[in-house]
Write a protein that holds these residues in place. Structure first.
Motif, PDB file in Angstrom:
ATOM      1  N   ARG A 187       0.806  -1.231   0.000  1.00 15.76           N
ATOM      2  CA  ARG A 187       0.000   0.000   0.000  1.00 15.76           C
ATOM      3  C   ARG A 187       0.839   1.282   0.000  1.00 15.76           C
ATOM      4  O   ARG A 187       0.355   2.338   0.327  1.00 15.76           O
ATOM      5  N   GLN A 188       2.108   1.165  -0.377  1.00  9.28           N
ATOM      6  CA  GLN A 188       2.975   2.332  -0.484  1.00  9.28           C
ATOM      7  C   GLN A 188       3.433   2.493  -1.930  1.00  9.28           C
ATOM      8  O   GLN A 188       3.416   1.549  -2.716  1.00  9.28           O
ATOM      9  N   ARG A 189       3.869   3.712  -2.264  1.00 14.27           N
ATOM     10  CA  ARG A 189       4.374   3.973  -3.624  1.00 14.27           C
ATOM     11  C   ARG A 189       5.733   3.305  -3.792  1.00 14.27           C
ATOM     12  O   ARG A 189       6.601   3.429  -2.923  1.00 14.27           O
ATOM     13  N   VAL A 190       5.877   2.597  -4.902  1.00 16.40           N
ATOM     14  CA  VAL A 190       7.120   1.904  -5.216  1.00 16.40           C
ATOM     15  C   VAL A 190       7.510   2.175  -6.661  1.00 16.40           C
ATOM     16  O   VAL A 190       6.706   2.645  -7.460  1.00 16.40           O
ATOM     17  N   ARG A 191       8.751   1.863  -6.979  1.00 17.31           N
ATOM     18  CA  ARG A 191       9.280   2.004  -8.334  1.00 17.31           C
ATOM     19  C   ARG A 191       9.818   0.652  -8.768  1.00 17.31           C
ATOM     20  O   ARG A 191      10.522  -0.032  -8.024  1.00 17.31           O
ATOM     21  N   ASP A 192       9.493   0.288 -10.007  1.00 20.60           N
ATOM     22  CA  ASP A 192      10.077  -0.895 -10.643  1.00 20.60           C
ATOM     23  C   ASP A 192      11.422  -0.443 -11.204  1.00 20.60           C
ATOM     24  O   ASP A 192      11.464   0.363 -12.139  1.00 20.60           O
TER      25      ASP A 192
ATOM     26  N   LEU B 295       2.114  -0.565  -4.415  1.00 20.38           N
ATOM     27  CA  LEU B 295       2.255  -2.016  -4.267  1.00 20.38           C
ATOM     28  C   LEU B 295       0.967  -2.569  -3.679  1.00 20.38           C
ATOM     29  O   LEU B 295       0.611  -2.267  -2.540  1.00 20.38           O
ATOM     30  N   MET B 296       0.252  -3.354  -4.461  1.00 19.99           N
ATOM     31  CA  MET B 296      -1.043  -3.892  -4.052  1.00 19.99           C
ATOM     32  C   MET B 296      -0.935  -5.272  -3.409  1.00 19.99           C
ATOM     33  O   MET B 296      -1.729  -5.605  -2.544  1.00 19.99           O
ATOM     34  N   ALA B 297       0.028  -6.065  -3.849  1.00 25.87           N
ATOM     35  CA  ALA B 297       0.164  -7.424  -3.320  1.00 25.87           C
ATOM     36  C   ALA B 297       1.522  -7.989  -3.696  1.00 25.87           C
ATOM     37  O   ALA B 297       2.124  -7.574  -4.679  1.00 25.87           O
ATOM     38  N   VAL B 298       1.971  -8.928  -2.881  1.00 26.74           N
ATOM     39  CA  VAL B 298       3.131  -9.750  -3.214  1.00 26.74           C
ATOM     40  C   VAL B 298       2.631 -11.183  -3.161  1.00 26.74           C
ATOM     41  O   VAL B 298       2.074 -11.622  -2.149  1.00 26.74           O
TER      42      VAL B 298
ATOM     43  N   ILE C 120      11.787  -3.978  -6.822  1.00 30.59           N
ATOM     44  CA  ILE C 120      11.072  -2.798  -6.354  1.00 30.59           C
ATOM     45  C   ILE C 120      11.829  -2.075  -5.258  1.00 30.59           C
ATOM     46  O   ILE C 120      12.608  -2.664  -4.506  1.00 30.59           O
ATOM     47  N   GLU C 121      11.585  -0.749  -5.205  1.00 28.01           N
ATOM     48  CA  GLU C 121      12.150   0.097  -4.154  1.00 28.01           C
ATOM     49  C   GLU C 121      11.117   1.176  -3.837  1.00 28.01           C
ATOM     50  O   GLU C 121      10.237   1.458  -4.660  1.00 28.01           O
ATOM     51  N   PRO C 122      11.200   1.784  -2.654  1.00 30.74           N
ATOM     52  CA  PRO C 122      10.270   2.883  -2.353  1.00 30.74           C
ATOM     53  C   PRO C 122      10.426   4.003  -3.358  1.00 30.74           C
ATOM     54  O   PRO C 122      11.534   4.302  -3.799  1.00 30.74           O
ATOM     55  N   ALA C 123       9.318   4.627  -3.732  1.00 24.53           N
ATOM     56  CA  ALA C 123       9.375   5.741  -4.700  1.00 24.53           C
ATOM     57  C   ALA C 123       9.473   7.062  -3.965  1.00 24.53           C
ATOM     58  O   ALA C 123       9.073   7.205  -2.847  1.00 24.53           O
TER      59      ALA C 123
END
Length: 68
Positions: free
Chosen positions: A14-19, A28-31, A65-68
Motif C-alpha cells: 500500500r505504499q508507492r514503489v518504483r520498478d 504495491l497492491m500485493a506480493v 522494487i524500491e520505495p518511490a
C-alpha cells in the motif's frame, strides 16, 4: 501446497514503489508467490503487483522494487 499462488506480507504494501528496470511507479497492491511452471514441474517466484496512476496493474519480481 495445492494452490498455484500464495499471498505474502511485505513492508511496502500500500505504499508507492518504483520498478527499478522500467522506472514505472505505482502502489504495491500485493506480493504473491506464484507457480509459473508451464510444464507441471513446480517453479515458484515472488511477484509484486503494482497499480499505476491509470489503475492498471503490472507485475515485476519483488527484488526489482524500491520505495518511490
Amino acid at each position: 501446497m495445492s494452490e498455484r499462488y500464495e499471498y505474502q506480507p511485505h513492508r511496502l504494501l500500500r505504499q508507492r514503489v518504483r520498478d527499478i528496470p522500467s522506472g514505472a511507479e505505482g502502489v504495491l497492491m500485493a506480493v504473491i508467490t506464484e507457480d509459473v511452471s508451464p510444464n507441471g514441474i513446480p517453479h515458484w517466484v515472488d511477484l509484486a503487483y503494482i497499480r499505476n496512476k491509470s489503475g492498471r496493474e503490472f507485475t515485476t519480481a519483488v527484488g526489482n522494487i524500491e520505495p518511490a
